[in-house]
Design a protein around this motif. Structure first.
Motif, PDB file in Angstrom:
ATOM      1  N   ASN A  29     -13.207   4.067  22.914  1.00 38.40           N
ATOM      2  CA  ASN A  29     -13.382   4.973  21.780  1.00 38.40           C
ATOM      3  C   ASN A  29     -14.673   5.773  21.850  1.00 38.40           C
ATOM      4  OD1 ASN A  29     -11.009   4.182  20.165  1.00 38.40           O
ATOM      5  ND2 ASN A  29     -12.047   2.217  19.965  1.00 38.40           N
ATOM      6  N   GLU A  30     -15.736   5.104  22.283  1.00 40.17           N
ATOM      7  CA  GLU A  30     -17.069   5.677  22.175  1.00 40.17           C
ATOM      8  C   GLU A  30     -17.275   6.895  23.063  1.00 40.17           C
ATOM      9  OE1 GLU A  30     -16.591   2.240  20.228  1.00 40.17           O
ATOM     10  OE2 GLU A  30     -16.441   2.300  22.428  1.00 40.17           O
ATOM     11  N   GLY A  31     -16.509   7.005  24.148  1.00 40.78           N
ATOM     12  CA  GLY A  31     -16.629   8.168  25.015  1.00 40.78           C
ATOM     13  C   GLY A  31     -16.339   9.469  24.289  1.00 40.78           C
ATOM     14  N   PHE A  32     -15.543   9.398  23.237  1.00 40.77           N
ATOM     15  CA  PHE A  32     -15.203  10.621  22.516  1.00 40.77           C
ATOM     16  C   PHE A  32     -16.372  11.111  21.660  1.00 40.77           C
ATOM     17  CE2 PHE A  32     -11.265   9.281  24.163  1.00 40.77           C
ATOM     18  CZ  PHE A  32     -10.484  10.414  24.267  1.00 40.77           C
ATOM     19  N   ASP A  33     -17.321  10.208  21.368  1.00 42.52           N
ATOM     20  CA  ASP A  33     -18.569  10.651  20.748  1.00 42.52           C
ATOM     21  C   ASP A  33     -19.376  11.472  21.753  1.00 42.52           C
ATOM     22  OD1 ASP A  33     -17.954   9.387  18.387  1.00 42.52           O
ATOM     23  OD2 ASP A  33     -19.173   7.613  18.781  1.00 42.52           O
ATOM     24  N   VAL A  34     -19.275  11.100  23.028  1.00 40.54           N
ATOM     25  CA  VAL A  34     -19.939  11.871  24.077  1.00 40.54           C
ATOM     26  C   VAL A  34     -19.353  13.280  24.128  1.00 40.54           C
ATOM     27  CG1 VAL A  34     -20.422  12.050  26.549  1.00 40.54           C
ATOM     28  CG2 VAL A  34     -20.410   9.800  25.442  1.00 40.54           C
ATOM     29  N   TYR A  87     -24.724  14.412  33.298  1.00 37.05           N
ATOM     30  CA  TYR A  87     -26.184  14.470  33.446  1.00 37.05           C
ATOM     31  C   TYR A  87     -26.690  15.904  33.341  1.00 37.05           C
ATOM     32  CZ  TYR A  87     -26.098  16.261  38.294  1.00 37.05           C
ATOM     33  OH  TYR A  87     -25.942  17.040  39.410  1.00 37.05           O
ATOM     34  N   LEU A  88     -25.832  16.880  33.637  1.00 37.77           N
ATOM     35  CA  LEU A  88     -26.227  18.285  33.544  1.00 37.77           C
ATOM     36  C   LEU A  88     -26.458  18.714  32.100  1.00 37.77           C
ATOM     37  CD1 LEU A  88     -23.777  19.799  36.187  1.00 37.77           C
ATOM     38  CD2 LEU A  88     -26.248  19.470  36.434  1.00 37.77           C
ATOM     39  N   THR A  89     -25.789  18.043  31.174  1.00 41.73           N
ATOM     40  CA  THR A  89     -25.912  18.393  29.758  1.00 41.73           C
ATOM     41  C   THR A  89     -26.905  17.496  29.022  1.00 41.73           C
ATOM     42  OG1 THR A  89     -23.575  19.045  29.837  1.00 41.73           O
ATOM     43  CG2 THR A  89     -24.566  18.882  27.668  1.00 41.73           C
ATOM     44  N   PHE A  90     -27.198  16.339  29.587  1.00 41.96           N
ATOM     45  CA  PHE A  90     -28.153  15.411  28.965  1.00 41.96           C
ATOM     46  C   PHE A  90     -29.324  15.137  29.910  1.00 41.96           C
ATOM     47  CE2 PHE A  90     -23.921  14.330  27.252  1.00 41.96           C
ATOM     48  CZ  PHE A  90     -24.158  14.486  25.894  1.00 41.96           C
ATOM     49  N   PRO A  91     -30.053  16.165  30.309  1.00 42.66           N
ATOM     50  CA  PRO A  91     -31.129  15.979  31.293  1.00 42.66           C
ATOM     51  C   PRO A  91     -32.307  15.166  30.766  1.00 42.66           C
ATOM     52  CG  PRO A  91     -31.234  18.178  30.368  1.00 42.66           C
ATOM     53  CD  PRO A  91     -29.960  17.566  29.864  1.00 42.66           C
ATOM     54  N   GLY A 142     -24.649   9.126  34.528  1.00 42.73           N
ATOM     55  CA  GLY A 142     -24.726  10.571  34.677  1.00 42.73           C
ATOM     56  C   GLY A 142     -23.558  11.166  35.429  1.00 42.73           C
ATOM     57  N   ARG A 143     -22.838  10.331  36.169  1.00 41.15           N
ATOM     58  CA  ARG A 143     -21.712  10.822  36.964  1.00 41.15           C
ATOM     59  C   ARG A 143     -20.406  10.877  36.158  1.00 41.15           C
ATOM     60  NH1 ARG A 143     -23.713   7.131  40.973  1.00 41.15           N
ATOM     61  NH2 ARG A 143     -21.725   6.008  41.034  1.00 41.15           N
ATOM     62  N   ILE A 144     -20.441  10.418  34.927  1.00 43.03           N
ATOM     63  CA  ILE A 144     -19.259  10.492  34.062  1.00 43.03           C
ATOM     64  C   ILE A 144     -18.909  11.959  33.811  1.00 43.03           C
ATOM     65  CG2 ILE A 144     -18.392  10.047  31.723  1.00 43.03           C
ATOM     66  CD1 ILE A 144     -20.163   7.549  31.688  1.00 43.03           C
ATOM     67  N   THR A 145     -17.619  12.275  33.783  1.00 41.48           N
ATOM     68  CA  THR A 145     -17.159  13.636  33.500  1.00 41.48           C
ATOM     69  C   THR A 145     -16.251  13.638  32.276  1.00 41.48           C
ATOM     70  OG1 THR A 145     -15.130  13.486  34.826  1.00 41.48           O
ATOM     71  CG2 THR A 145     -17.171  14.132  35.981  1.00 41.48           C
ATOM     72  N   PRO A 146     -16.067  14.783  31.629  1.00 49.57           N
ATOM     73  CA  PRO A 146     -15.135  14.864  30.500  1.00 49.57           C
ATOM     74  C   PRO A 146     -13.719  14.411  30.871  1.00 49.57           C
ATOM     75  CG  PRO A 146     -16.551  16.780  30.518  1.00 49.57           C
ATOM     76  CD  PRO A 146     -16.832  16.045  31.794  1.00 49.57           C
ATOM     77  N   ARG A 147     -13.289  14.725  32.098  1.00 46.52           N
ATOM     78  CA  ARG A 147     -11.946  14.304  32.512  1.00 46.52           C
ATOM     79  C   ARG A 147     -11.833  12.779  32.495  1.00 46.52           C
ATOM     80  NH1 ARG A 147      -8.196  17.203  35.331  1.00 46.52           N
ATOM     81  NH2 ARG A 147      -9.761  18.666  36.131  1.00 46.52           N
ATOM     82  N   MET A 148     -12.886  12.099  32.929  1.00 50.07           N
ATOM     83  CA  MET A 148     -12.881  10.634  32.924  1.00 50.07           C
ATOM     84  C   MET A 148     -12.817  10.094  31.507  1.00 50.07           C
ATOM     85  SD  MET A 148     -15.787   9.826  35.781  1.00 50.07           S
ATOM     86  CE  MET A 148     -15.704  10.503  37.451  1.00 50.07           C
ATOM     87  N   ILE A 149     -13.562  10.721  30.608  1.00 52.44           N
ATOM     88  CA  ILE A 149     -13.542  10.280  29.209  1.00 52.44           C
ATOM     89  C   ILE A 149     -12.150  10.452  28.618  1.00 52.44           C
ATOM     90  CG2 ILE A 149     -14.421  10.756  26.893  1.00 52.44           C
ATOM     91  CD1 ILE A 149     -17.078  11.562  28.221  1.00 52.44           C
ATOM     92  N   SER A 178     -14.059   6.323  32.205  1.00 53.88           N
ATOM     93  CA  SER A 178     -15.480   6.647  32.339  1.00 53.88           C
ATOM     94  C   SER A 178     -16.312   5.457  32.787  1.00 53.88           C
ATOM     95  CB  SER A 178     -16.030   7.172  31.013  1.00 53.88           C
ATOM     96  OG  SER A 178     -16.065   6.130  30.033  1.00 53.88           O
ATOM     97  N   GLY A 179     -15.848   4.240  32.498  1.00 51.20           N
ATOM     98  CA  GLY A 179     -16.616   3.055  32.841  1.00 51.20           C
ATOM     99  C   GLY A 179     -17.715   2.734  31.850  1.00 51.20           C
ATOM    100  N   SER A 180     -17.821   3.494  30.767  1.00 48.27           N
ATOM    101  CA  SER A 180     -18.864   3.245  29.770  1.00 48.27           C
ATOM    102  C   SER A 180     -18.483   2.085  28.863  1.00 48.27           C
ATOM    103  CB  SER A 180     -19.119   4.499  28.921  1.00 48.27           C
ATOM    104  OG  SER A 180     -17.939   4.900  28.243  1.00 48.27           O
ATOM    105  N   ALA A 181     -19.488   1.515  28.215  1.00 52.64           N
ATOM    106  CA  ALA A 181     -19.291   0.312  27.407  1.00 52.64           C
ATOM    107  C   ALA A 181     -18.425   0.579  26.181  1.00 52.64           C
ATOM    108  CB  ALA A 181     -20.646  -0.243  26.971  1.00 52.64           C
ATOM    109  N   GLU A 182     -17.751  -0.466  25.733  1.00 51.61           N
ATOM    110  CA  GLU A 182     -16.936  -0.390  24.527  1.00 51.61           C
ATOM    111  C   GLU A 182     -17.604  -1.195  23.422  1.00 51.61           C
ATOM    112  OE1 GLU A 182     -12.308  -1.124  23.167  1.00 51.61           O
ATOM    113  OE2 GLU A 182     -13.234  -2.496  24.576  1.00 51.61           O
TER     114      GLU A 182
END
Length: 252
Positions: A229-234, A152-156, A166-173, A178-182
């Motif tokens: 896969n999609e987290g790597f676009d983040v 969230y700090l980078t995508f305000p 917003g609580r997702i971190t690069p380490r999680m990705i 990360s818990g984000s959708a596939e």
């Protein structure tokens, strides 16, 4: 930034955001922020000093090919001085690129024979290694960001501290937690995220709608492991924003 007053090895303190890369000539090969990402650095570094029996490795490579019905493999090994110490190609079967050069209708093209060390192929998830290295080198090593900095700090413009995504971190990705959708990369003409990704919309627009969006999250960030896969676009967008360069290709 190391807070020496705590007397705790590997303790962190908050450092100000830098607006440009650190000059390599003015810093150690391993920067403080990268080295102290974990207080277990020395233990991890020690465990990383392992040796590889090349004869056993070669036999394992051949056995893998045989077990997978003569699947083609090429392996190259470098030592700590970046000197090539091994290379071998085994097997013959592979799935070639289709005529589009990227999209494969059912995931893979029909198997064919003729694999060599120079065969052109779809890199698929090998690209994740490139993204991971690029993020560590251009962001973490350059002290432009942290593995544990929430996105969230980078995508305000579309995330807040209170948002789940917003609580997702690069380490999680990087650890697929990360818990984000596939989404289905093998259906670029029908899958909503990939339709957006290959349209004229920006990467940030697509990420905010389909990936970094509380309504599409399938789990609490960091709570479960699920290949994604999609987290790597983040990560690619994070790299571009952190470095200030024009695009991910320029960074890589």
């Amino acid at each position: 930034c190391i807070e020496s007053s705590t007397k705790v090895k590997g303790a962190l303190c908050e450092s100000s955001k830098r607006t440009k890369f650190t000059d390599p000539s003015e810093s150690e090969m391993i920067s403080g922020p990268f080295k102290y990402e974990s207080s277990m650095w020395e233990e991890r570094n020690l465990k990383g000093k392992s040796t590889l029996n090349l004869d056993v490795f070669d036999q394992t490579l051949k056995s893998m090919s045989e077990d997978l019905c003569d699947m083609g493999f090429t392996a190259t090994v470098f030592d700590e001085n970046a000197t090539q110490v091994y290379q071998n190609t085994v097997g013959s079967i592979y799935t070639p690129l289709d005529e589009t050069g990227y999209y494969i209708p059912d995931g893979y093209s029909p198997e064919t024979e003729g694999w060599t060390g120079d065969t052109t192929m779809t890199v698929l998830s090998n690209s994740k290694v490139a993204v991971a290295i690029s993020f560590l080198a251009s962001v973490v090593q350059a002290d432009l960001g942290s593995l544990d900095e929430p996105v969230y700090l980078t995508f305000p413009e579309f995330l807040t501290e209170a948002s789940l995504a917003g609580r997702i971190t690069p380490r999680m990705i990087l650890s697929h937690s990360s818990g984000s959708a596939e989404y289905n990369r093998n259906a670029p003409t029908t899958d909503p995220y990939y339709v957006c990704k290959y349209s004229d919309k920006t990467r940030a627009e697509c990420l905010s709608t389909y990936v970094l969006n509380d309504s599409t999250m399938y789990a609490e960030p960091g709570s479960t492991h699920y290949y994604n896969n999609e987290g790597f676009d983040v990560l690619a967008e994070l790299i571009v924003r952190k470095t200030g360069l024009d695009n991910y290709g320029e960074i890589f």
